[in-house]
Design a protein around this motif. Sequence first.
Motif: not given
Length: 192
Positions: A91-96, A106-115
Motif C-alpha cells: 500500500f501507499r503510506v498515509g499516516t505514520m 524498542r521503537v514502535v513505528i506504525e505506517l497506515f495506508s493512505n485512505v
Amino acid sequence: MAILVHRYDEPDRFVAGTVGQPGERAFFLQARAGNRITSVACEKQQVSVLAEHLDRVLDEVVRRSSASAVPPSTTRARDTDPLDAPITEEFRVGTMTIAWDPSIDRVVIELFSNVDADEDDADDAAAVEEGEEVSADEVFVVKITAAYARDFVARANALVSAGRPPCPFCLQPLDPEGHICPRANGYRRPLF
C-alpha cells in the motif's frame, strides 16, 4: 471492516530504499523476517520526516531515562544493501506514528495506508492528535531496537540526500538537462 496488519515484532531488516534513477525514484520502506517481506510505498518527504522524528524520539529517551541501550547518532549506516526482491507494494503510506515502548526497549513505528478522505472527514487530522484511532485499510507495524533505529536514520538521511542537487537560486531539484528557474523569471542562458 477488518484491518490487514503487517506486523514485525523483531524484523531481520527494516530499511528505506529506492527504485529508479534520481528524479524518477520510487521510495519504499521494507521489513523482512525470515522469508516474509513487506514493502510499502512512500514519498521522499515521508522518509525524511520519519528519520528526523526517530532521531528526536531516541534523543528524548536518552534525555529522560539515560537509557544505556540507546547509542549516539551516527552518519554512517551499516546496512547499505539494496532492497530485497521482490519489491511488491502492499500500500501507499498515509499516516505514520512513532512511539517508544519502555517495556521492551524498542521503537514502535506504525505506517497506515493512505485512505481517500471525504470532505465530511475533516476532523480526522484532529482525531490523530487527540490519540484516537486512524481509519485505514492496512497498517504496517515494526518494532526495532534503538541501535537499529539509529542505523535506519543514517541510511534514510543518506538516501534522501543522494537525489538531484538543488538549484542554488530556487532550491528546486536540478534535472541533468537543467531547469527553468522561476527566480530567474524563466530565463535560461545558454551554457556555451
